[in-house]
Design an enzyme around this catalytic site. Structure first.
Site, PDB file in Angstrom:
ATOM      1  CG  ASP A  83      -1.713   1.191   1.459  1.00 10.40           C
ATOM      2  OD1 ASP A  83      -2.361   1.630   0.503  1.00 10.40           O
ATOM      3  OD2 ASP A  83      -1.712   1.722   2.583  1.00 10.40           O
ATOM      4  CG  ASP A  85      -2.281   7.343   0.268  1.00 12.94           C
ATOM      5  OD1 ASP A  85      -2.239   8.582   0.259  1.00 12.94           O
ATOM      6  OD2 ASP A  85      -2.371   6.654  -0.764  1.00 12.94           O
TER       7      ASP A  85
END
Length: 296
Positions: A83, A85
């Site tokens: 991922d 963020d």
């Protein structure tokens, strides 16, 4: 032989180390060998016994350690899927764009509920993007310059793993406007993210392609493994929120390392390693990599 890796929140004191060893022994997980990965910070304990028994024995020590429990074989992973963020960077990009638009509290509240699994991700994303309609596209470059910073340890993690030949994939429910520059900065090979629709120099409040969501992240993990000829047992998947849960669970179910990085509770339950105290270099310690082997 199974391995327990203890990564101290602060300093790995002898008393804490001894307590962990004693707990393992009492649970029938007999410690056999010890290897300091970083003196006073991280240590491997090889033991005979069951991983689930060891996990139960060490419950309650998470306030002092990040604890990775895994089979000793195949620790250095050949696929990293992450991922972006709040995992590889320190912010949620959509929240920062909202700040420039003067509506950060409204959008950040939706983001938090989506990451906690309280809202459908796709619906929440569409709602937040719609609120950005009319924002000048120049704000994206400004946000990149002023707000987007790598998470501590991110570049060391990615470049160390790619240095031994691992393939690195950045897959985000965020936006290609950010994932491209972040991938270049950190050393990722491959990127998947959402595309903001922009017309006449302004965000329209819509997306220009299919949504990258939780199911997409799982598909990307499987596709990257298949394309590289890598078993999921040789994969490391990492994220922080509910949107990462299917990807993390897929890695764990096939013997890989599924990591929750400062995870929301729902994700922590699916992960087989959660990092709550340390930076992303904890993922290198979990793979048995000592600091002198890390990329500069």
């Amino acid at each position: 032989m199974p391995i327990c890796t203890l990564i101290a929140a602060d300093i790995l004191e002898s008393g804490n180390f001894s307590e962990a060893k004693d707990r393992l022994a009492e649970a029938g997980c007999i410690p056999k060998a010890f290897d300091w990965l970083a003196q006073g910070k991280a240590v491997d304990i090889s033991f005979e016994g069951d991983l689930s028994d060891a996990r139960m024995a060490l419950e309650g020590l998470e306030d002092r350690f990040d604890i990775a429990l895994q089979d000793g074989a195949n620790r250095r992973k050949m696929l990293l899927v992450s991922d972006m963020d709040s995992t590889m960077i320190t912010v949620e990009c959509i929240d920062e764009l909202a700040d420039y638009a003067g509506i950060k509290p409204e959008i950040a509240a939706i983001t938090e509920r989506a990451m906690a699994g309280e809202l459908d991700f796709a619906d929440a994303l569409k709602a937040r993007v719609a609120l950005l309609a009319g924002l000048d596209e120049s704000v994206i470059a400004l946000c990149l310059r002023e707000r987007v910073q790598p998470m501590p340890g991110a570049e060391i993690l990615v470049r160390t793993m790619t240095g031994w030949g691992a393939h690195a994939v950045l897959v985000s429910g965020g936006f290609t406007s950010f994932t491209g520059p972040v991938a270049d900065m950190l050393g990722f090979h491959e990127v998947h993210a959402n595309l903001l629709e922009i017309k006449d120099g302004r965000l329209t409040g819509a997306l220009a392609a299919d949504i990258v969501d939780a199911s997409t992240k799982r598909v990307v993990l499987h596709a990257a493994a298949q394309a590289r000829g890598v078993a999921l047992g040789s994969a490391l998947a990492v994220g922080d929120g509910a949107n990462d849960l299917p990807m993390i669970a897929a890695a764990v179910s096939d013997g890989g390392l599924g990591v929750g990085y400062h995870p929301r509770p729902q994700l922590a339950q699916a992960a087989n390693f959660s990092v709550r105290h340390n930076d992303l270099t904890a993922l290198l310690f979990a793979q048995g990599v000592k600091p002198h082997e890390w990329a500069d």
